[in-house]
Design an enzyme around this catalytic site. Sequence first.
Site: not given
Ligand code: NOJ
Length: 575
Positions: A218, A260
């Site tokens: 993430d 991500e």
């Molecule tokens: C990316 C995640 O997909 C999202 O849902 C989240 O709010 C942010 N990272 C912060 O953790």
Amino acid sequence: MTIPGVPTLPAQPRPGISTDPDWFRTAVFYEALLRSFADSNADGVGDFRGLASRLDYLAWLGVDAIWIPPFYPSPMRDGGYDISDYTGVDPRYGTMEDFRTLVEQAHERGIRIVIDLVLNHTSDAHPWFQASRRDPDGPYGDFYVWADDDAGYADARIIFVDTERSNWSYDEVRGQYYWHRFFSHQPDLNYDNPAVVAAVHEVVRFWARTGVDGFRLDAIPYLVEREGTNCENLPGTHRLVADLRAMLDREFPGTITIAEANQMPEEVVAYFGTDSAPECTMCFHFPVMPRIFAALREGSATAIRTVLEATPPLPAHGQWGTFLRNHDELTLEMVSDSERAQMYHWYAPVDRMRANVGIRRRLAPLLGDSRAELELAHVLLLSLPGSPCLYYGDEIGMGENIWLPDRDAVRTPMQWDHSANMGFSACTDPAALTLPLIADPDYAPRCVADALADPGSLLHFLRRVLRVRREHPVLGRGTFTPRETSDAAILAHTRMQAPAGQEPGQTLLCLANLAPAARDVVVELPDLAGCDTRIVLDATGQAPSPIDARGRLATRLPARGYRWLAIIPAGEENQ
Ligand code: NOJ
């Protein structure tokens, strides 16, 4: 090394899945939002046992890997991306034993499990942060990014523009400011502190030992901050990702990482690292996603072609992850201001449909519930380079609820059948449901049971296309070559076996008409002159079109139509 509070679990074997280290290249991923997927104990919250009870459905659909967003203990102020204990499971989802059983049962069905690792930040409720704010000189004092004022890193943008005004917040307890790229309740970890790096490696080891097949990393571009930069994609961040990968390759070979990194293609490609210093196995292709939607409204393939042509080649170990929707807003960060304005105009005419820099809507309503567009969007997704990731519920055309806050609009309970709470939960108190069910009469009755019973449903369509994809591994492993066409509305590209050649003879020509009207098109395929073709997937009902001696293929595609044709080398029989 042992980190206080990080327990050790014995390693888990993987009984039912292949040992192919390249499995991810041909895999279809499915994001299952645990708390909204299936509730086994009638408390209104989806859980591990619920998801396990639906594995047969996912195997039937043709899913190869499930991505489960965070299920760790959390105050749930950011859908679980605010973790307060990295090595626990939130009791609302079950027990650690339930998690391990889920992994086992998925593997028995040949389905892999990828879990979310939120390494950039924790919840402010995490004991590390609590210790850090109370005891600046203690072992956790330097676990977060503290400063005496809020002037630092002024060039870093704010990501959650709807809620945050600064990336710094003042902590009354410590009397200092802490750095956060997301919500103010999500302090960023300090990766300049080797103890933080060691602690998160222990966390990764902990979960790798449960037998999971991979991790989604993430918010990975933001690990390291440096003055005078925008604090994204910095060399130190890349070094950390490479070190993590090296640890996994050494200790848990075959475990994949998916970045991500919501960045432009050149920046994302850097998260694959290089063949000698690999970083991630896969990266989500954020730039191509909004352009699929734009192309549908422009009636032109140009936006898709352009972004793919601007995408640098990947190192051999890498694979893109493609998607149409996920649990977040349809992000518009990777488009120009004018493209963004167009996207809002087409897809978010009402203010409430917007969130941060994006659109908080589900796939079916975004596409006006047009079956032709839903088919075409999926056909594109499955033929472009990369491994596709589906979002739960989109396979049955689930609706959205823009009256719910933030991204909850697209996170409502899965609709399974017409029993209580659409089969999601036997809970008798509607207020206890994780989120209310969709009420919009056009979308509320949709469910898996009805879709299963209707061979003409979107669900059955998708299953058929997934099967075709599985039968043509070249769609996962092959090279991608855009082809010249006589009409910019048509995206024409070939997927060919890599020179190393795993599946002899597999070359596919994929055609997609983005226009809302039928088009006659000529495709230039000089290197395939004289080849015959065989229909692999077709919405036209026409006979296969041969490629003439000059390398031209002429065909007619209906509005939003598509065809996949296997190329039969000249002289070989078409069967
Ligand atoms: C990316 C995640 O997909 C999202 O849902 C989240 O709010 C942010 N990272 C912060 O953790």
